[in-house]
Design an enzyme around this catalytic site. Structure first.
Site, PDB file in Angstrom:
ATOM      1  N   LYS A 113       0.996  -1.218   0.012  1.00 48.59           N
ATOM      2  CA  LYS A 113      -0.204  -0.031   0.075  1.00 48.59           C
ATOM      3  C   LYS A 113       0.748   1.231   0.055  1.00 48.59           C
ATOM      4  CE  LYS A 113      -3.281  -2.713   0.736  1.00 48.59           C
ATOM      5  NZ  LYS A 113      -4.728  -2.735   0.614  1.00 48.59           N
TER       6      LYS A 113
HETATM    7  C1  PLP Z   1      -0.938  -8.048   2.633  1.00 47.47           C
HETATM    8  C2  PLP Z   1      -2.120  -7.800   1.527  1.00 47.47           C
HETATM    9  N1  PLP Z   1      -2.166  -8.471   0.527  1.00 47.47           N
HETATM   10  C3  PLP Z   1      -3.114  -8.532  -0.347  1.00 47.47           C
HETATM   11  C4  PLP Z   1      -4.202  -7.578  -0.134  1.00 47.47           C
HETATM   12  C5  PLP Z   1      -5.326  -7.543  -1.383  1.00 47.47           C
HETATM   13  O1  PLP Z   1      -5.148  -6.316  -2.175  1.00 47.47           O
HETATM   14  P1  PLP Z   1      -6.367  -5.873  -3.107  1.00 47.47           P
HETATM   15  O2  PLP Z   1      -7.210  -5.303  -1.898  1.00 47.47           O
HETATM   16  O3  PLP Z   1      -5.871  -4.699  -3.722  1.00 47.47           O
HETATM   17  O4  PLP Z   1      -6.921  -6.800  -3.890  1.00 47.47           O
HETATM   18  C6  PLP Z   1      -4.253  -6.709   0.608  1.00 47.47           C
HETATM   19  C7  PLP Z   1      -5.260  -5.610   0.965  1.00 47.47           C
HETATM   20  O5  PLP Z   1      -5.995  -5.421   0.394  1.00 47.47           O
HETATM   21  C8  PLP Z   1      -3.064  -6.786   1.662  1.00 47.47           C
HETATM   22  O6  PLP Z   1      -2.847  -5.835   2.670  1.00 47.47           O
HETATM   23  N1  LIG Z   2      -6.301  -5.107   2.651  1.00 47.72           N
HETATM   24  C1  LIG Z   2      -6.740  -3.713   2.897  1.00 47.72           C
HETATM   25  C2  LIG Z   2      -8.198  -3.327   2.713  1.00 47.72           C
HETATM   26  C3  LIG Z   2      -8.608  -2.422   2.189  1.00 47.72           C
HETATM   27  O1  LIG Z   2      -8.224  -2.250   0.822  1.00 47.72           O
HETATM   28  P1  LIG Z   2      -7.817  -1.102   0.051  1.00 47.72           P
HETATM   29  O2  LIG Z   2      -6.916  -1.430  -0.804  1.00 47.72           O
HETATM   30  O3  LIG Z   2      -9.149  -0.541  -0.879  1.00 47.72           O
HETATM   31  O4  LIG Z   2      -7.555   0.208   0.781  1.00 47.72           O
HETATM   32  C4  LIG Z   2      -6.172  -3.083   4.022  1.00 47.72           C
HETATM   33  O5  LIG Z   2      -5.024  -3.741   4.278  1.00 47.72           O
HETATM   34  O6  LIG Z   2      -6.493  -2.403   4.621  1.00 47.72           O
END
Ligand code: PLP
Ligand SMILES: N[C@@H](CCOP(=O)(O)O)C(=O)O
Length: 536
Positions: A113
């Site tokens: 992120k």
């Molecule tokens: C460690 C981790 N892997 C995978 C995901 C999944 O990513 P996305 O929500 O973009 O599908 C998240 C959060 O959403 C995450 O924090």
């Molecule tokens: N896995 C995410 C959930 C929120 O997802 P987002 O990518 O829409 O912000 C988290 O770790 O908070």
């Protein structure tokens, strides 16, 4: 470039307004009015570009220079990635001849992120400074109240991207007790006065619903000028497209020049943001095979690709996916049944029922399967279709799309569900392989899905698995998988210096006793009122 809502309407927004608005007033997500194609000579010109170079090129395809000049964009990008620990920002590692890992966790909070949220924090700041520049002391300065929902990683990455930024306050909702101890400590030990953590008694989906309801409350939104840090914010998706390009060039440089390989990206998926960024890269012209959606046992997406039904609860009791047995060797359950139908798994950041970004893909699928006189009419109809689908999901908990739509989805994606016991087995087998690699449980979900899919791939396929978090963030799963290995020591092999002592630090957190919008509003209003007497 302008942006419009997936649920239709006439609104056409600039990039700046899209980023500051977050969620469209009609509940839709913003998408670009066209997907730009790569310049003709991109392969030669960009092949040795750094992350910052590529980011500047790709972002400028989606942001008009009248809004952010190229020099300003470059400066924003440079500033955003200075905080990363690795010179490549998102390095690519080879695990074996067919499998590469794209490590996305070298930013300040050790999760993917950071790639988008470091940039988003700087974009918010850039726009607010510009808007407030010529305001006199008497004029009210524009402020932003950022609200976000997190299952663990978005929260800390957003907090680190926005802490101490002028004219911005941030409220992060996490499901109490359902994020890992390190994730919780990362968020709640930040003491900057503009940062507020709310521990909500409920699930991540409850938190995400509350955030969307706040955006949908036009009066509240107008009063507090809400901003979004979740991947509903278009800037999040855009920033994440860059590492697909960088890793494409990096893998090409590691494969024999004469070889004709197909590259396949495998993405651990929850809210569908990260993989959607890959879809945009594919649609822009980046050569790749089908994208692999890897889910844990919260498998709404895996079920959609198999059945065409997008439903919170699996209605087909005979579904083979649901009756998968737990591995007796691991002693692990396949996710405990928990609140509201969400299962608690060893990959908690993906414990999500409704993936908000899936709506963006649904718009493209609806558009492709719509007939109309002209493009405008087709767009209008696609918006209406998505609106009706999303209303069905909200009201009935499910929607079934036409066969042609799911067939379009199968052209670009394949989806697999991975159990907790498979996740643990995968962590163990990569630890015992040569070279040894310690994967976090989300990455392990990706590695497992990669392995499942590889049996039907053409032999020339090489896979890039996105590694979305550092293993130290998920000590429970990693130690459960590896504690029997004589040559494993969590502190020595996994724990980074930055995490040492974190769990003992003082916390800054507000409990929200029920997943109710009104309770969250009260908290935001309380802090807004306490700021009223602070000078501009
Ligand atoms: C460690 C981790 N892997 C995978 C995901 C999944 O990513 P996305 O929500 O973009 O599908 C998240 C959060 O959403 C995450 O924090
Ligand atoms: N896995 C995410 C959930 C929120 O997802 P987002 O990518 O829409 O912000 C988290 O770790 O908070």
């Amino acid at each position: 470039m302008k942006y419009f809502s997936t649920r239709g309407g006439d609104e056409l927004l600039s990039f700046e307004d899209t980023v500051l608005t977050g969620l469209a007033p009609n509940g839709g997500l913003y998408i670009p009015d066209h997907i730009p194609q790569l310049p003709e000579n991109w392969q030669e010109k960009w092949s040795s570009y750094s992350f910052v170079d590529l980011s500047t090129e790709i972002l400028s395809l989606y942001i008009s220079p009248e809004e952010i000049s190229r020099a300003e964009l470059r400066a924003l990008v440079e500033k955003s990635y200075k905080t990363f620990r690795h010179p490549d920002i998102t390095p690519l590692k080879k695990l074996n001849e067919k499998t590469f890992i794209l490590e996305l966790f070298h930013g300040p909070t050790f999760a993917f992120k950071d790639v988008a949220l470091q940039l988003l924090g700087n974009l918010f700041e850039f726009f607010l400074v510009r808007r407030n520049k010529n305001k006199t002391a008497e004029e009210k300065k524009e402020k932003l109240t950022v609200v976000g929902a997190t299952s663990g990683d978005t929260g800390s990455a957003a907090i680190y991207g926005l802490r101490n930024k002028e004219n911005i306050s941030i409220f992060i909702l996490h499901p109490k007790g359902r994020v890992s101890p390190i994730q919780e400590a990362q968020m709640t030990t930040v003491t900057d006065p503009n940062v507020h953590n709310l521990a909500v008694k409920g699930t991540f989906d409850d938190c995400q619903d509350i955030v969307k309801a706040l955006f949908g409350d036009h009066e509240f939104n107008k009063t507090h000028r809400l901003g979004a840090v979740n991947s509903i914010n278009w800037a999040r998706i855009l920033a994440q497209t860059v590492y697909y390009f960088l890793s494409y060039f990096h893998i090409r440089s590691q494969l024999p020049a004469s070889s004709q390989h197909e590259i396949q990206y495998v993405v651990p998926t929850g809210n569908f943001g990260d993989i959607l960024a890959g879809y945009y890269a594919k649609r822009m012209g980046l050569p790749m095979g089908k994208l692999v959606v890897a889910t844990n046992s919260n498998d709404i997406l895996a079920r959609f690709w198999k059945s065409g039904a997008y439903e919170k609860v699996d209605s087909s009791s005979s579904n083979a996916l649901q009756s998968e047995a737990t591995s007796p060797a691991s002693g692990a359950s396949d996710g405990k049944q928990a609140l509201g139908g969400v299962k608690e798994t060893l990959s908690p950041a993906m414990d999500i029922l409704v993936s908000s970004n899936f709506e963006r893909l649904l718009w493209y699928l609806a558009y492709e399967n719509t007939h109309g006189e002209n493009d405008n009419e087709k767009r209008k109809k696609a918006g209406e279709t998505v609106d009706s689908w999303m209303k069905k999901v909200k009201n009935d908990g499910r929607v079934e799309v036409p066969v042609s739509v799911v067939e379009s989805a199968r052209r670009d994606f394949v989806a697999e569900r991975v159990s907790d016991s498979q996740t643990l087995d995968t962590i163990r087998s990569y630890f015992n392989a040569e070279p040894s690699y310690i994967a976090d449980p989300h990455t392990a979900v990706g590695l497992t899905a990669a392995n499942i899919v590889s049996s039907t791939n053409p032999p020339s396929t090489v896979q890039i698995v996105l590694s979305t978090a550092h293993p130290a963030k998920f000590s429970e799963a990693v130690t459960r998988a590896l504690s029997g290995s004589t040559n494993f020591d969590f502190e020595r092999d996994v724990l980074p210096e930055e995490f040492k002592g974190l769990l003992e630090k003082k916390r800054n957190v507000i409990d929200v006793e029920a997943p109710k919008v009104e309770l969250v509003k009260e908290v935001i209003e309380r802090f807004a009122n306490s700021l009223k007497n602070v000078p501009n």
